[in-house]
Design an enzyme around this catalytic site. Structure first.
Site, PDB file in Angstrom:
ATOM      1  N   ARG A   1      30.996  62.634  14.744  1.00 48.79           N
ATOM      2  CA  ARG A   1      31.102  62.595  15.847  1.00 48.79           C
ATOM      3  C   ARG A   1      32.249  62.482  16.379  1.00 48.79           C
ATOM      4  O   ARG A   1      32.634  62.673  17.702  1.00 48.79           O
ATOM      5  CB  ARG A   1      30.054  61.850  16.650  1.00 48.79           C
ATOM      6  CG  ARG A   1      28.366  62.302  16.432  1.00 48.79           C
ATOM      7  CD  ARG A   1      27.504  61.337  16.877  1.00 48.79           C
ATOM      8  NE  ARG A   1      27.202  60.300  15.515  1.00 48.79           N
ATOM      9  CZ  ARG A   1      26.462  59.141  15.908  1.00 48.79           C
ATOM     10  NH1 ARG A   1      25.641  59.188  17.067  1.00 48.79           N
ATOM     11  NH2 ARG A   1      26.271  58.468  14.701  1.00 48.79           N
TER      12      ARG A   1
ATOM     13  N   LYS B   1      66.349  49.664  22.329  1.00 48.14           N
ATOM     14  CA  LYS B   1      65.526  49.696  20.670  1.00 48.14           C
ATOM     15  C   LYS B   1      66.460  48.786  19.674  1.00 48.14           C
ATOM     16  O   LYS B   1      67.591  49.023  19.788  1.00 48.14           O
ATOM     17  CB  LYS B   1      65.507  51.036  20.478  1.00 48.14           C
ATOM     18  CG  LYS B   1      64.847  51.079  18.976  1.00 48.14           C
ATOM     19  CD  LYS B   1      65.504  52.285  17.902  1.00 48.14           C
ATOM     20  CE  LYS B   1      66.565  51.893  17.350  1.00 48.14           C
ATOM     21  NZ  LYS B   1      67.109  52.697  16.210  1.00 48.14           N
TER      22      LYS B   1
ATOM     23  N   ARG C   1      90.665  58.695  28.696  1.00 49.99           N
ATOM     24  CA  ARG C   1      90.167  59.608  29.754  1.00 49.99           C
ATOM     25  C   ARG C   1      91.703  60.463  29.908  1.00 49.99           C
ATOM     26  O   ARG C   1      92.727  59.893  29.580  1.00 49.99           O
ATOM     27  CB  ARG C   1      90.229  58.785  30.939  1.00 49.99           C
ATOM     28  CG  ARG C   1      88.975  58.973  31.874  1.00 49.99           C
ATOM     29  CD  ARG C   1      89.157  58.086  33.341  1.00 49.99           C
ATOM     30  NE  ARG C   1      88.379  57.011  33.326  1.00 49.99           N
ATOM     31  CZ  ARG C   1      88.624  56.034  34.291  1.00 49.99           C
ATOM     32  NH1 ARG C   1      89.621  55.961  34.918  1.00 49.99           N
ATOM     33  NH2 ARG C   1      87.838  54.875  33.817  1.00 49.99           N
TER      34      ARG C   1
END
Ligand code: UD1
Ligand code: CA
Length: 441
Positions: A8, A325, A414
């Site tokens: 089921r 994580k 940069r």
């Protein structure tokens, strides 16, 4: 007993391996049996259910194989191969009741001591359960499956919970006599008390209102009902232990979530397995947390994601849209906005600017990023691992850092900024003139 096909559920996964609060149904039943002092547990499994046997072994249980699923009585009889010579009390339990509590088993053990056999019963109108028919002496007369029940038997609302306690040797003797002449052509466990009665052993009926009896899981819908009940139980236990919840019904816990007192939870928080939260911590709304340790006085969220191996020390702040994580964030460090910290150490007191990303994966391997104590990582920086930022160093905003940064240094990667004086004014004048010329045409 856990060998049933679980048809089921409509799932390739064995029914008893479906999780409730992050733990397989079978694990909950084993835990409840252990809690009641049962010292040897044998799980009856289907031949192809290697997953179930491996899980049972991890949980300290033995297992046997029921070669064909011929019914619950047949399943119980299969345990005779390892328990048949055991001289002492045996409890037979269905493996699909994740909310069973030790007290239910304990009550059945007590009743058996007086009469020789006991079953547990509860009140329900559900057609899913066998009906418990009492004798005039208050003892069990018989159990009739709903499908086999006729007339007034169907109106009986006392139901079989699926916990049967008897002397092991006698039990296996009766189990060997079972026949399958019934609606489902199965060997029913529930026919055993009749054999006991014929041998002069009365079966006591222990009635309980324990919700665990009423939450047998046969379908996805019943699994969801069991989950909801388990969540209520876990939230109540957490609140009793001093956890504050504004909207408990929106907080999802795992069976093993550990809280110290005085943790405050805002709405809509999901706890996967393996989470510990220390006191004084506030977890803000809409956070997803699994396999993480959160230290004292931390502030997490809103919209934070802590994944396995996230270790936040005391007073750490992890803000909105920050994912952590396998990373240790040391005392007082802050990552308040839009950041990914994976496979990393963030030293005490470091400040991680918005949009910082640890580039931990090269498509093959994961690499480590080490950020020193007191370091300051400017916004929108990419830290290409493996890389180390020294204690107290600064990384200028927008930098892609692929080489080590020395202690207390400033690293900026940069293109140099240029100003063309007056450019904007000239640009606007030209554009306006072009627009006016087009409009005339
Ligand atoms: C069973 C009882 C019913 C009781 C209900 C409680 C019988 C005949 N009926 O019905 O009286 O009210 O549980 O939830 O016992 N299993 C095996 N091998 C088999 C068949 C089943 O190991 O051949 C296991 C299943 O994996 C399951 C348990 O036995 O864990 C119960 O089987 P299930 O088919 O769910 O029985 P129910 O119809 O729920
Ligand atoms: Ca069942």
């Amino acid at each position: 007993m856990a060998a049933g096909q679980g048809t089921r559920m409509k799932s390739a996964k064995p029914k008893v391996m479906h999780a409730v609060a992050g733990r397989p149904i079978l694990g909950h039943v084993i835990a409840a049996l252990k809690g009641a002092g049962v010292d040897r547990i044998v799980v009856v499994t289907a031949p192809d259910a290697e997953e179930v046997r491996a899980y049972a072994a991890r949980e300290g249980a033995e297992s046997v194989i029921q070669s064909e699923q011929l019914g619950t009585g047949h399943a119980a009889a299969c345990a005779a191969s390892v328990l048949g010579t055991f001289d002492g009390p045996l409890v037979v339990s269905y493996g699909d009741h994740p909310l069973f509590v030790p007290e239910t088993f304990e009550a059945s053990f007590k009743a058996r001591e007086k009469t020789g056999m006991a079953i547990v019963a509860f009140r329900s109108q559900s057609k899913a359960y066998g009906r418990v028919i009492g004798g005039p002496d208050g003892m069990l007369d018989r159990i009739v499956e709903y499908k086999d029940a006729r007339g007034a038997e169907r109106d009986v609302d006392l139901c079989n919970a699926g916990v049967m306690t008897a002397d092991a040797k006698r039990f296996f003797g009766w189990a060997a006599k079972l026949r399958n002449e019934n609606a489902q052509k199965e060997y029913y466990l529930t026919d055993i008390p009749a054999f006991a009665k014929a041998d002069g052993v009365a079966c006591a009926v222990v009635e309980t209102d324990d919700i665990g009896c009423r939450t047998g899981v046969n379908s996805r819908e019943e699994l969801a009902v069991a989950e909801a009940e388990m969540q209520k139980r876990l939230r109540a236990a957490a609140m009793a232990n001093g956890v504050g919840m504004i909207a408990p019904e929106t907080v999802w816990l795992s069976f093993d979530t550990v809280f110290e007192p005085d943790v405050q939870l805002e709405p809509n928080i999901f706890f996967g397995t393996g989470v510990t939260v220390r006191s004084g911590t506030v977890i803000k709304a809409n956070s997803h947390i699994e396999g993480a340790e959160i230290g004292k006085g931390a502030i997490v969220g809103p919209f934070a994601r802590l994944r396995p191996g996230a270790k936040l020390e005391e007073d750490v702040h992890i803000g909105n849209f920050v994912e952590v994580k396998n990373a240790r964030v040391e005392k007082g460090a802050k990552a308040n906005h839009l950041t990914y910290l994976g496979d990393a150490r963030v030293g005490a007191g470091a400040n991680i600017g918005a949009g910082t990303i640890t580039c931990n994966y090269d498509g093959f391997d994961k690499h480590h990023t080490d950020i020193g104590a007191g370091a300051f990582i400017g916004s929108n920086s990419a830290l290409v691992a493996p890389v180390k930022i020294g204690d107290g160093a600064y990384v200028g905003a927008g930098s892609t850092i692929a080489k080590p940064v020395e202690e207390n240094a400033l690293a900026v990667v940069r293109a140099e900024q240029k100003s063309v004086l007056g450019w904007a004014e000239k640009f606007r004048t030209r554009k306006k003139a072009e627009k006016a010329a087009k409009a005339k045409k």
